[in-house]
Structure formats: C-alpha cells, structure tokens
Scaffold this active site. Structure first.
Site, PDB file in Angstrom:
ATOM      1  N   GLU A  38       0.811  -1.215   0.000  1.00 17.89           N
ATOM      2  CA  GLU A  38       0.000   0.000   0.000  1.00 17.89           C
ATOM      3  C   GLU A  38       0.848   1.270   0.000  1.00 17.89           C
ATOM      4  OE1 GLU A  38      -3.517  -0.447   2.726  1.00 17.89           O
ATOM      5  OE2 GLU A  38      -2.449  -2.279   3.264  1.00 17.89           O
TER       6      GLU A  38
ATOM      7  N   ASP B  43     -15.475  -1.692   8.354  1.00 18.03           N
ATOM      8  CA  ASP B  43     -16.115  -2.051   7.091  1.00 18.03           C
ATOM      9  C   ASP B  43     -17.167  -3.128   7.326  1.00 18.03           C
ATOM     10  OD1 ASP B  43     -14.427  -0.264   5.829  1.00 18.03           O
ATOM     11  OD2 ASP B  43     -12.955  -1.796   5.299  1.00 18.03           O
TER      12      ASP B  43
ATOM     13  N   GLU C 138     -13.934  -5.958   9.104  1.00 21.23           N
ATOM     14  CA  GLU C 138     -12.614  -5.659   9.656  1.00 21.23           C
ATOM     15  C   GLU C 138     -12.576  -4.225  10.158  1.00 21.23           C
ATOM     16  OE1 GLU C 138      -9.274  -5.225   6.909  1.00 21.23           O
ATOM     17  OE2 GLU C 138     -10.686  -5.296   5.243  1.00 21.23           O
TER      18      GLU C 138
ATOM     19  N   TYR D 260      -9.072   3.025  -4.688  1.00 19.27           N
ATOM     20  CA  TYR D 260      -8.114   4.108  -4.863  1.00 19.27           C
ATOM     21  C   TYR D 260      -8.006   4.638  -6.287  1.00 19.27           C
ATOM     22  CZ  TYR D 260      -6.843   2.761  -0.158  1.00 19.27           C
ATOM     23  OH  TYR D 260      -6.892   2.475   1.180  1.00 19.27           O
TER      24      TYR D 260
ATOM     25  N   SER E 237      -6.831  -2.936   2.949  1.00 24.80           N
ATOM     26  CA  SER E 237      -7.235  -2.338   1.670  1.00 24.80           C
ATOM     27  C   SER E 237      -7.628  -3.375   0.628  1.00 24.80           C
ATOM     28  CB  SER E 237      -6.116  -1.441   1.112  1.00 24.80           C
ATOM     29  OG  SER E 237      -6.042  -0.255   1.855  1.00 24.80           O
TER      30      SER E 237
ATOM     31  N   ARG F  40     -11.648   2.931  10.985  1.00 24.96           N
ATOM     32  CA  ARG F  40     -12.758   2.742  10.059  1.00 24.96           C
ATOM     33  C   ARG F  40     -13.160   1.282  10.066  1.00 24.96           C
ATOM     34  NH1 ARG F  40     -10.675   2.893   5.140  1.00 24.96           N
ATOM     35  NH2 ARG F  40     -11.422   0.802   4.656  1.00 24.96           N
TER      36      ARG F  40
ATOM     37  N   GLY G  57      -7.176   5.399   5.258  1.00 26.19           N
ATOM     38  CA  GLY G  57      -6.600   6.304   4.264  1.00 26.19           C
ATOM     39  C   GLY G  57      -6.970   7.754   4.506  1.00 26.19           C
TER      40      GLY G  57
ATOM     41  N   ASN H 202      -9.967  -0.953  10.411  1.00 25.78           N
ATOM     42  CA  ASN H 202      -8.739  -0.351   9.902  1.00 25.78           C
ATOM     43  C   ASN H 202      -8.250   0.684  10.905  1.00 25.78           C
ATOM     44  OD1 ASN H 202      -8.781  -1.341   6.872  1.00 25.78           O
ATOM     45  ND2 ASN H 202     -10.864  -0.694   7.396  1.00 25.78           N
TER      46      ASN H 202
END
Length: 311
Positions: free
Chosen positions: A20, A258, A274, A217, A147, A256, A280, A276
């Site tokens: 990443e 998901d 999951e 992205y 990601s 964050r 980002g 994070n």
C-alpha cells in the site's frame, strides 16, 4: 479541542515498502499540505526506509503523524519503535495495531464484545487445489493485509475452477495461508470513528462487482453515497458496532470499520468485516469524506488526530 502549538516539530511518516506504499504517499502528502495550509511551521515529510529510526533521531520530532498503511506501519512494528524512542504518534498503539491487522485475532476480541462477524476458517493455500474449504460462494483473504489486498471471491461456476486450478491467478499464489469466510450478499458499507465518536455511514457502490484495491483508490471506479440510504435502525446498529469495535480494540485517533449488509435479513444480516486502524487520508478516502459530512474540514480532522496523540 484545546489550542495546538503550531510551532511543534511534526514528522509525517509515509511510504515504506508495503503493498500500500503509493496510497500511503498520497495520504502523507495530503496531511502535510493540510498542516502547512493551517499555519504549522515545522512539517517534515519522511518516506520511510530501513534507516527510519536514525532519520527520526536526527529530526527529533515532537510528534509523528503515522500515514503508513500495511506492514510495518499498521501492524505494531513502527508503533513499537516509536514507543522505544519516546516519540508521540497518531492513531493506535502497538498492541491494538498488532491485533487489528490480524483478522482472526480481531474476531477473538470483538465477537465476545457483541460484534457480529462472519465465521471463518484458516486454510493452507495448497489445499485449495484439492477441495473447497467451505461451501461456495466464499471469500478468501490474507489474514493480515488491508485495503482488500489479496481478496478473492469464489463463486459457483466461476472461472477459478472447481476446485481452484493450479496456476489460476489469486492470493493462493502469494500467501501460504488464507482466511476463508462465507460470502455475504448485499451492500458494502463503512463507518469512521474519530476520537470516541462514530461519524456516519457511507455506502460503497463499485462499478465492478467487488470493492477491491483498485476500486478503493482509482477515481471514478466506486460511487460513495454519504450518508448511506439505509433504514435508521440499520445505520444506528452500524454506528454502535463501529464504536464498540473502536473501544474494545483500544483504537486512538481515527479508525474505520467495514461492513456487509444483507438487506433481505434486516439487522441479522449485518456483519462487521474488519477494523482499519490506519485508514486512508487521500482525497478519495472515506474518513475525510465522513468528517466533512459532519462539518469537520480535512485540516481540522488532521489536527484532531494530532491532538489526541499529544494527550
């Protein structure tokens, strides 16, 4: 938030050598530019290499904004180094980072706390060429990547073969072990938590059939609906689950969570996939978008994350 000393020496740590890297560089550039625009006088961008400890010792920052994604910036390694160097840093600490990057460890902590997550099983990649580990459709993913790196959906009658054929492109070629989980039909949603507040719900509508790394992205490949058009009770359930996860894991700064939601099953069809701990911060990223929805500018978001690191 109390006034911050904008003369502090800030390092924005970015880049590194994970899969990443490019996203991290975009996050770091965004953070550094925002700080300068808001009058911070001493902002240094550091593209992390193997000599990062020596570089930081030379700069002597008052605080590090950790804009790294993936290994070793999201798994506790960099956090442990900064702890040893006694340098404050943004986002989650060593133990939280090490647990949250590992999807199985995350489940062991969050499911007993009342967070619904898909049941999964670890499989040796070599065995996939002999048989399916669970009934199709199912998802294969690395246990400790972010990601959507290395994620594959195995459908009945798909082009992976049955069983998966040797030489077929997929994460089984890159990882010795994978996590297999039942595929949850329905909608892709996410919730950011800032400090101790869940911000809002965003629905992600990829133009392909899967919200993979490219969809996340690449501008134009995914539509963001913010706030998501979901029933109020479902939105509140996601906000509650994201905040519970943030607290149970001991996250700091921004996180964050998901989700997948099978809208034919109501709240029982809602699963957290999951968490994070290094979400980002690029122009396309979801945390800045949700913060803006709540009236928090990008620059203020960055400063709030730094403020928590300095507490």
């Amino acid at each position: 938030m109390s006034a911050l000393n904008k003369d502090l020496n800030v390092v924005v740590l970015m880049g590194g050598w994970s899969s990443e890297r490019e996203v991290s560089l975009m996050s770091g550039k965004g953070v550094a530019n925002a700080l300068r625009e808001r009058g911070w006088a001493n902002v240094t961008e550091v593209d992390m290499d193997r000599n990062v400890a020596q570089v930081l010792a030379g700069i002597r920052p008052d605080v590090v904004f950790n804009a790294l994604h993936g290994h070793p910036g999201e798994d506790g390694s960099v956090q442990g180094m900064l702890d040893l160097m006694q340098i404050p840093y943004t986002h989650s600490g060593l133990s939280t980072s090490a647990i949250a990057i590992d999807k199985e460890l995350t489940k062991l902590l969050l499911v007993p706390a009342g967070v619904r997550m898909p049941q999964g099983t670890m499989v040796r990649s070599e065995t996939l060429y002999e048989r399916d580990p669970i009934p199709r459709p199912y998802v294969l993913k690395p246990v400790n990547e972010g990601s959507s790196v290395g994620v594959a959906i195995i459908h009945e009658g798909g082009n992976h073969g049955s069983p998966i054929g040797r030489g077929t492109p997929g994460p089984w070629n890159d990882f010795d072990e994978l996590l297999a989980e039942p595929f949850i039909r329905g909608r892709e949603l996410t919730v950011a938590v800032l400090g101790d507040e869940a911000l809002c719900v965003t629905e992600l509508k990829p133009k392909a059939d899967f919200y993979d790394f490219a969809a996340k992205y690449t501008d134009g490949l995914t539509e963001h609906v913010c706030p998501a058009e979901v029933p109020a009770d479902i939105a509140q359930a996601m906000l509650d689950m994201a905040l519970t996860a943030h607290r149970a894991l001991g996250c700091k700064g921004a996180s964050r969570s998901d989700f997948r939601w099978d809208d034919e099953q109501g709240e029982e069809g809602l699963y957290l996939l999951e968490v994070n701990t290094q979400p980002g911060m690029t122009p396309l990223s979801l945390v800045p978008e949700q913060a803006k929805q709540r009236g928090i500018s990008y620059g203020e978001l960055v400063e709030r994350i730094i403020a928590e690191a300095l507490q």
